[in-house]
Design a protein around this motif. Structure first.
Motif, PDB file in Angstrom:
ATOM      1  N   GLU A  10       0.840  -1.190   0.000  1.00  0.00           N
ATOM      2  CA  GLU A  10       0.000   0.000   0.000  1.00  0.00           C
ATOM      3  C   GLU A  10       0.886   1.255   0.000  1.00  0.00           C
ATOM      4  O   GLU A  10       1.799   1.391   0.807  1.00  0.00           O
ATOM      5  CB  GLU A  10      -0.867  -0.022   1.266  1.00  0.00           C
ATOM      6  CG  GLU A  10      -1.779   1.160   1.394  1.00  0.00           C
ATOM      7  CD  GLU A  10      -2.014   1.528   2.865  1.00  0.00           C
ATOM      8  OE1 GLU A  10      -2.517   2.632   3.090  1.00  0.00           O
ATOM      9  OE2 GLU A  10      -1.671   0.734   3.747  1.00  0.00           O
TER      10      GLU A  10
ATOM     11  N   ARG B 265       0.808   5.216   0.530  1.00  0.00           N
ATOM     12  CA  ARG B 265      -0.044   6.293   1.052  1.00  0.00           C
ATOM     13  C   ARG B 265       0.230   7.549   0.228  1.00  0.00           C
ATOM     14  O   ARG B 265       1.397   7.918   0.020  1.00  0.00           O
ATOM     15  CB  ARG B 265       0.294   6.553   2.514  1.00  0.00           C
ATOM     16  CG  ARG B 265       0.233   5.276   3.364  1.00  0.00           C
ATOM     17  CD  ARG B 265       0.810   5.533   4.737  1.00  0.00           C
ATOM     18  NE  ARG B 265       0.935   4.291   5.486  1.00  0.00           N
ATOM     19  CZ  ARG B 265       1.488   4.214   6.701  1.00  0.00           C
ATOM     20  NH1 ARG B 265       1.966   5.302   7.296  1.00  0.00           N
ATOM     21  NH2 ARG B 265       1.571   3.059   7.321  1.00  0.00           N
TER      22      ARG B 265
ATOM     23  N   ARG C 212      -5.319  13.504   1.713  1.00  0.00           N
ATOM     24  CA  ARG C 212      -4.993  12.105   1.471  1.00  0.00           C
ATOM     25  C   ARG C 212      -5.932  11.584   0.398  1.00  0.00           C
ATOM     26  O   ARG C 212      -7.142  11.822   0.451  1.00  0.00           O
ATOM     27  CB  ARG C 212      -5.185  11.283   2.755  1.00  0.00           C
ATOM     28  CG  ARG C 212      -4.018  11.382   3.728  1.00  0.00           C
ATOM     29  CD  ARG C 212      -2.765  10.679   3.221  1.00  0.00           C
ATOM     30  NE  ARG C 212      -2.877   9.230   3.252  1.00  0.00           N
ATOM     31  CZ  ARG C 212      -2.633   8.496   4.327  1.00  0.00           C
ATOM     32  NH1 ARG C 212      -2.270   9.057   5.456  1.00  0.00           N
ATOM     33  NH2 ARG C 212      -2.748   7.182   4.284  1.00  0.00           N
TER      34      ARG C 212
ATOM     35  N   VAL D 268       1.295  11.240   5.604  1.00  0.00           N
ATOM     36  CA  VAL D 268       1.582   9.884   5.088  1.00  0.00           C
ATOM     37  C   VAL D 268       2.346   9.026   6.091  1.00  0.00           C
ATOM     38  O   VAL D 268       2.346   7.794   5.987  1.00  0.00           O
ATOM     39  CB  VAL D 268       2.316   9.900   3.715  1.00  0.00           C
ATOM     40  CG1 VAL D 268       1.437  10.517   2.646  1.00  0.00           C
ATOM     41  CG2 VAL D 268       3.662  10.589   3.794  1.00  0.00           C
TER      42      VAL D 268
ATOM     43  N   THR E 119       4.192  10.906  -0.987  1.00  0.00           N
ATOM     44  CA  THR E 119       3.810   9.496  -0.879  1.00  0.00           C
ATOM     45  C   THR E 119       4.752   8.777   0.091  1.00  0.00           C
ATOM     46  O   THR E 119       5.896   9.201   0.279  1.00  0.00           O
ATOM     47  CB  THR E 119       3.885   8.755  -2.233  1.00  0.00           C
ATOM     48  OG1 THR E 119       5.257   8.598  -2.599  1.00  0.00           O
ATOM     49  CG2 THR E 119       3.156   9.501  -3.329  1.00  0.00           C
TER      50      THR E 119
END
Ligand SMILES: Cc1ncc(COP(=O)(O)O)c(C=O)c1O
Length: 291
Positions: free
Chosen positions: A14, A16, A23, A89, A125
């Motif tokens: 995953e 972020r 987000r 993040v 990110t």
């Protein structure tokens, strides 16, 4: 690589993502199609290592982002905005080992290379990634870095040249490509700086040879010198690769990585100086989180 690996990887894969204050889903569109970063690669970025939820060397990365923005003529970034994205993040489950990447682009632009004075686009990110291998092979690519180019030494988002070079290297069993510059001197990899050991001295291309001023490169030079090793930054003809006793590469996510081959030539990996440099870097980077 069956179904089980797909489901196992879900959490660690995953990424972020935070864009301009929010987000967002990593899969859903979040950038305007005419963002100048998308249409012409008019932007800059930074990649920092995350260990146990903590990003390394944030101040040095922020300073380099400022230099890259100034170098391509974009306005200065608002670091409070970037810091808010970083906090967002990194919140939640700590990332054990991974990559924090942030980009700042020219924002909305025309389709061509001219700019409109738009607000900057901010993208931050973070995600996990497996630690790098202990050693790897480099493949010398048939294209050169232009050390006199307008974006030489700047970390811009125009990285297609690196994409092409890395694909070339990987096709030949390499983990990284190696570029010479226009005068035939050693320059850098697609995302790494290079060091060679010759006669007990550590040598690396000077910044005039066109490499990015890597954060890891600078710390390796500094910390190895503090430890009493000789490290010289100077133009290095490609023939130095024939004389080198050891070779290593550096980057924010690879730290110090030994090189066991360049094309057909093999090297001890890690050789004693590489092991020493890796040890110094490992120890001090754990002690000094924002050196
Ligand atoms: C072209 C290039 N050279 C060198 C490096 C290594 O720099 P750093 O140690 O700051 O990660 C990078 C970083 O990704 C890079 O993109």
């Amino acid at each position: 690589m069956g179904n089980s690996s797909t489901s196992e990887n879900t959490a660690s894969d995953e990424v972020r993502v935070w864009v301009n204050g929010e987000r967002v889903s990593a899969e859903a569109p979040a950038i305007a199609a005419l963002d100048h970063g998308v249409t012409v690669g008019d932007g800059v970025f930074e990649t920092c290592k995350i260990v146990d939820g903590v990003p390394f060397a944030l101040s040095r990365h922020a300073a380099r982002l400022d230099r890259s923005l100034a170098g391509i003529g974009l306005p200065a970034a608002d670091h409070a905005v970037i810091d808010a994205g970083i906090a967002s993040v990194l919140a939640g489950e700590p990332i054990a080992f991974g990559r924090l990447r942030y980009s700042v682009t020219g924002g909305a632009g025309p389709l061509g290379s001219d700019r409109r004075n738009s607000p900057l686009t901010y993208i931050v990110t973070a995600g996990s990634q497996p630690p790098g291998a202990a050693s790897g092979k480099l493949v010398v690519v048939p294209w050169v870095r232009n050390e006199r180019g307008a974006t030489a030494g700047l970390k811009t988002t125009s990285y297609a040249e690196n994409v092409v070079a890395l694909a070339y290297a990987q096709k030949r069993g390499g983990v990284e490509a190696l570029f010479a510059n226009t005068v035939g001197n050693v320059c850098e990899g697609t995302g790494t700086n290079i060091f060679v050991v010759v006669g007990g001295e550590i040598l690396t291309p000077d910044l005039g040879s066109g490499p990015l001023a890597g954060v890891t490169r600078d710390l390796v030079i500094r910390w190895c010198r503090e430890d009493g090793l000789t490290v010289r930054e100077e133009p290095l003809p490609m023939s130095v690769l024939e004389q080198a006793d050891e070779v290593f590469i550096t980057s924010s996510t690879k730290d110090v990585m030994a090189v066991h081959a360049i094309d057909d030539r093999s090297f001890p990996a890690p050789g004693p100086m590489t092991a020493h440099a890796a040890h110094i870097f490992g120890r001090l980077s754990r002690e000094r989180l924002d050196p």
